[in-house]
Design an enzyme around this catalytic site. Sequence first.
Site, short mmCIF file in Angstrom:
data_model
loop_
_atom_site.label_atom_id
_atom_site.label_comp_id
_atom_site.label_asym_id
_atom_site.label_seq_id
_atom_site.Cartn_x
_atom_site.Cartn_y
_atom_site.Cartn_z
N LYS A 45 0.85 -1.19 0.00
CA LYS A 45 0.00 0.00 0.00
C LYS A 45 0.89 1.24 0.00
O LYS A 45 1.73 1.44 0.88
CB LYS A 45 -0.91 0.01 1.23
CG LYS A 45 -1.83 1.23 1.31
CD LYS A 45 -2.62 1.26 2.59
CE LYS A 45 -3.71 0.23 2.62
NZ LYS A 45 -4.64 0.44 3.78
N ASP A 140 -13.86 0.94 11.66
CA ASP A 140 -14.41 0.91 10.29
C ASP A 140 -14.65 -0.54 9.84
O ASP A 140 -14.32 -0.91 8.71
CB ASP A 140 -13.47 1.63 9.32
CG ASP A 140 -14.16 2.03 8.01
OD1 ASP A 140 -15.41 2.13 8.01
OD2 ASP A 140 -13.47 2.22 7.00
#
Length: 288
Positions: A45, A140
């Site tokens: 990432k 989340d």
Amino acid sequence: DCVVAMASHNETVPGYRCISRLHEGKLCTVWLAEDTRTRARAAVKLFTPPDNVSGQAEIIFRRECAISIDLHHPHIVRFLHAGDYRGQLYIAMEYVAGRDAQDLLSYSGCTLSPRVVTSIARQTLEALDHAHRRSIVHRDIKPSNLLLDGTAPDYHVKVTDFGIARLYRAARISGITRMNDVRGTPWFMPPEQAVNCRDVDHRADLFSLGATMYHLLTGRFVYDIPMGTPQDRLLDYVQPALVVPITARGVPLPRSLASFVMRAVDADPNQRFQSAREMCIALDALPL
């Protein structure tokens, strides 16, 4: 050294060879890569924010790196390496070669079976118990953050994206309100998180998992948010009175499972399950 070549820069991240782009978001780009030493696959990432994004986004990315280092569990995506190479922030993680729960729902049709959903939930609860015991709240949890390896119905779950996680026992700073620091995904967010994201505790994750189960079982959300709602109005629908009973969705479910989900998404944190362990025990006791 073989390297990952980045699409938008002439910079590199040492140690990994790029294979293909997996995802491109507003702040990060994720590549499928190969470790040049072990040949093992990894997900790299890269922090690639636009110029108009504040420094808070970088703080969140660095927090994900720091938190991931401390999480070692079979149901959490494994951290491999993180760094800052010539100003490029990156994190290398275990690559999970499956789809996420949201993709599975889309592929399967309108709903998933109680057996599949409860299996996904149980494994997620094991991961959350591990994180919560270390005072880490994900904040989340949602279907797209639950990666699934293997085949139906015996999927192996890996929780990912601790980017907005927080150490909930750390010193708290007041004044963080829905006007300037709301993080999470409204369709799976408990009401208290919409009011004060900073101070939510582990029970927010339990609501979000309940909302995830609700969505996977019915194809609907706990809140009726109209299609096309502007981004700045989404949180108007995250209100205690607007949680829709799962029985109103018209999907036949075992009464015990429906009651379990509704307890998980109770607007009052004190009426929910009080720990991932408690929720897991209750899930195992359901007569499905």
